[in-house]
Design a protein around this motif. Structure first.
Motif: not given
Length: 291
Positions: A162-176
């Protein structure tokens, strides 16, 4: 050289190019010979066409395609040339922004890789600094600690999509991360309250986020999600031992999800952390306390 006429071979040698390049430019309509010798079938150029050749090469150096260069030559308009260059500048700015983003992300991954490679051993208890961040957070729809890590991965994947659909990139599992309410922590209940993903600073305006302030936290590192309740119990005992005052909820931070020996497999690496305040007189020594 007679009447400024030179053969295709002489044209190629003069301009440090190849016969194949000159024939391609002829085929694409960029630079045609002034005539073709009827006997030898050899192409003949005017030496002054070297200036056109240099212009073509210069525009290639600027990143223009042969199709774009042909359009400029066909129009032979200073206004069209200026408009083409302005469009090229806009495209270059976009490419620069993308390259800068890629560079920043690669540096971020390298920073994480260095940290992961030097992380404290499994079971280490310590007190350390936790940096601030903004995160997209939602109420846990299930008690992850009573299921397995696959449930965490499933819901995080849904959130990331859902975040990618909003144009957000640079998300990794170690950010969770997951959170456990302070009252549950004190009561010895390992129960998930919320699930979240830290959002890159340049994307926080694209989605609703919550601020997590920097703090000093008591932490324990572990590598088996199913053993989370036991490690949380150790963290609580550590906080009591060190006479820590709790300042908030507990976070189960995901540090890594890949098997260090085989990247096609998963192996979670985690850290429980709880913000604290401590009396300096009861502060532990600089050495970490391993469990």
């Amino acid at each position: 050289m007679k009447n400024n006429k030179i053969t295709i071979g002489q044209m190629a040698k003069l301009n440090h190019t190849t016969l194949a390049t000159l024939r391609l430019y002829d085929e694409k309509g960029l630079l045609k010979p002034i005539e073709v010798n009827p006997k030898s079938n050899y192409s003949i150029y005017d030496v002054r066409q070297s200036m056109v050749f240099h212009m073509i090469q210069h525009n290639k150096d600027l990143g223009m395609s042969l199709k774009e260069i042909a359009a400029v030559l066909d129009k032979s308009s200073m206004q069209f040339l200026a408009d083409t260059y302005r469009s090229k500048l806009i495209a270059l700015d976009e490419q620069i922004d993308e390259l800068q983003w890629q560079k920043k992300e690669i540096q971020s991954v390298l920073h994480w890789n260095d940290y992961f490679s030097h992380r404290p051993p499994n079971g280490t208890l310590t007190i350390g600094y936790i940096p601030s961040c903004r995160a997209c957070v939602r109420t846990a729809v299930r008690d992850y600690f009573q299921e397995d890590f696959g449930s965490v991965v499933y819901d995080l994947s849904c959130m990331e999509g859902k975040l990618r659909q909003k144009g957000i990139r640079g998300i990794y599992p170690y950010h969770a991360f997951l959170t456990v309410k302070q009252e549950d922590f004190l009561a010895g209940r390992c129960r998930a309250a919320r699930i979240g993903i830290a959002i890159p600073d340049d994307c926080t305006k694209k989605v609703e986020t919550e601020a997590y302030e920097s703090n000093t936290s008591a932490c324990i590192y572990f590598e088996d999600f199913e053993q989370a309740p036991a490690y949380m119990e150790k963290l609580l005992a550590y906080c009591q031992q060190e006479h820590c005052t709790l300042l908030g909820d507990v976070t189960c931070q995901i540090i890594g999800v890949l098997d260090a020996q085989d990247f096609r497999k998963t192996a979670e690496t985690l850290r429980f952390q709880v913000p604290i305040q401590r009396d300096d007189s009861s502060a532990p020594s600089a050495e970490s306390i391993s469990g």
